[in-house]
Enzyme design. Structure first.
Site, PDB file in Angstrom:
ATOM      1  N   LYS A 155       6.426   4.953   2.469  1.00 24.89           N
ATOM      2  CA  LYS A 155       6.354   3.831   3.410  1.00 24.89           C
ATOM      3  C   LYS A 155       7.733   3.218   3.638  1.00 24.89           C
ATOM      4  O   LYS A 155       8.094   2.875   4.776  1.00 24.89           O
ATOM      5  CB  LYS A 155       5.373   2.780   2.884  1.00 24.89           C
ATOM      6  CG  LYS A 155       3.933   3.279   2.848  1.00 24.89           C
ATOM      7  CD  LYS A 155       3.011   2.278   2.174  1.00 24.89           C
ATOM      8  CE  LYS A 155       1.571   2.781   2.165  1.00 24.89           C
ATOM      9  NZ  LYS A 155       0.655   1.862   1.454  1.00 24.89           N
ATOM     10  N   GLY A 212     -13.094  12.247   6.751  1.00 26.34           N
ATOM     11  CA  GLY A 212     -13.250  11.629   5.431  1.00 26.34           C
ATOM     12  C   GLY A 212     -13.579  10.159   5.599  1.00 26.34           C
ATOM     13  O   GLY A 212     -14.115   9.723   6.625  1.00 26.34           O
ATOM     14  N   ASP A 261       3.928   6.750  -3.009  1.00 32.36           N
ATOM     15  CA  ASP A 261       3.339   6.158  -1.812  1.00 32.36           C
ATOM     16  C   ASP A 261       4.257   5.073  -1.250  1.00 32.36           C
ATOM     17  O   ASP A 261       4.522   5.033  -0.041  1.00 32.36           O
ATOM     18  CB  ASP A 261       1.962   5.570  -2.157  1.00 32.36           C
ATOM     19  CG  ASP A 261       1.316   4.873  -0.981  1.00 32.36           C
ATOM     20  OD1 ASP A 261       0.649   5.554  -0.182  1.00 32.36           O
ATOM     21  OD2 ASP A 261       1.473   3.639  -0.860  1.00 32.36           O
TER      22      ASP A 261
END
Length: 332
Positions: free
Chosen positions: A207, A14, A203
């Protein structure tokens, strides 16, 4: 002196995978000159031959199944950039157990399977490196490793999602409505067509779970994080924060409280005298606090193909140079 050839397999071509392939080609001579390593794209796991052609990769590098890569003795390092939890987590485990070093930018798979992935790397005596998974192009884990050598990390706090920071910055600096700022983030490629993972804080929670796992020396799961996204932040709240000389930011924080840790991702008012209040656009900034060194702030582009490919390529070189010795030592 002859350069040592290092075979690299890329799982997924990608945006990021293609950028990694280009970086290997464009930075190859520089890496060979500095380290005596000649990186070669040995294989790519990709069903689309068109993508391989656009990345200037010969057709013979295309593998349509992982077994081909696992059995290839010419593959030394596997770069996983498929995204998502599965099959990425399973593929990384299989690569480690097959004796391949693994480099990944996949925060979801890593956050959810941190314990088994790090255990597999340790058992196989292979590198598992993931600089790009948390800070994009920021040299965060390199700094983390240095601080851990002489410190106990007591707090991690910062802006770890560029999409939400861009949206909140647009709302504060331009007076833009949330929906308009989100649409602009999508137009610029900062936000996905489905922005849920970013704007709802998933997200950032992935993290933070990775950073907290390193800090505590155990697998901190994403569902341990108290998570609130930015969709409830109003234009009035953003304007009021600006009038007070500060800003509302989506802050991820892990703070020791005795033997426990407080984990939170939430929109937070940051006073104007704090550096995090002035981190704008799609930039990230993370503050690491050690019991000896005190606070250390790192800032830079947290996402995008070029910064992410830069971090991945650095990890590939480290894996090839020193192997499992490059792994980040867990804190406690």
């Amino acid at each position: 002196m002859n350069d040592r050839q290092v075979g690299v397999a890329i799982l997924g071509l990608g945006t990021i995978g293609s950028a990694v392939a280009r970086a290997i080609r464009e930075q190859g001579d520089l890496i060979a000159e500095r380290y005596g390593l000649r990186l070669v794209v040995q294989a790519v796991l990709e069903r689309s031959r068109d993508r391989a052609a656009r990345a200037d990769l010969p057709p013979e590098t295309i593998a349509t199944d992982l077994a081909t890569i696992l059995s290839d003795d010419g593959v030394d390092v596997v770069v996983e950039v498929l995204g998502g939890e599965q099959p990425a987590a399973d593929f990384m485990l299989r690569c480690l157990r097959a004796g391949k070093h693994v480099v990944t930018a996949n925060k979801e798979a890593l956050a959810k399977h941190f314990g088994e992935l790090t255990a597999a790397a340790q058992e196989a005596e292979r590198a598992l490196l993931f600089e790009a998974s948390v800070g994009g192009g920021i040299p965060l884990l390199v700094s983390y490793r240095q601080i851990l050598a002489a410190n106990r990390i007591t707090r991690v706090r910062g802006i770890v999602n560029g999409t939400t920071n861009f949206i909140l910055s647009q709302m504060a600096e331009q007076g833009t409505a949330y929906d308009t700022a989100l649409a602009e983030a999508q137009r610029l490629g900062y936000a996905e067509p489905d922005p849920t993972a970013d704007v709802e804080g998933y997200d950032a929670a992935y993290k933070l779970a990775i950073l907290a796992s390193l800090m505590l020396g155990r697998h901190v799961r994403p569902d341990e994080v108290d998570r609130t996204g930015i969709t409830g932040v109003t234009a009035e709240e953003v304007a009021a924060a600006r009038e007070r000389g500060g800003a509302i930011k989506l802050i991820a924080s892990a703070e020791r409280d005795g033997d426990a840790v407080r984990l939170q991702v939430a929109p937070t008012f940051v006073p104007g005298d704090n550096l995090l209040a002035h981190v704008s656009a799609n930039f990230n900034a993370i503050e690491l606090t050690g019991d000896r060194v005190g606070p250390v702030v790192l800032s830079g582009q947290g996402a995008g193909p070029l910064p992410t490919a830069s971090a991945i390529l650095s990890d590939v070189v480290e894996a090839a140079r020193v192997g499992a010795a490059a792994n980040v030592v867990l804190g406690a």
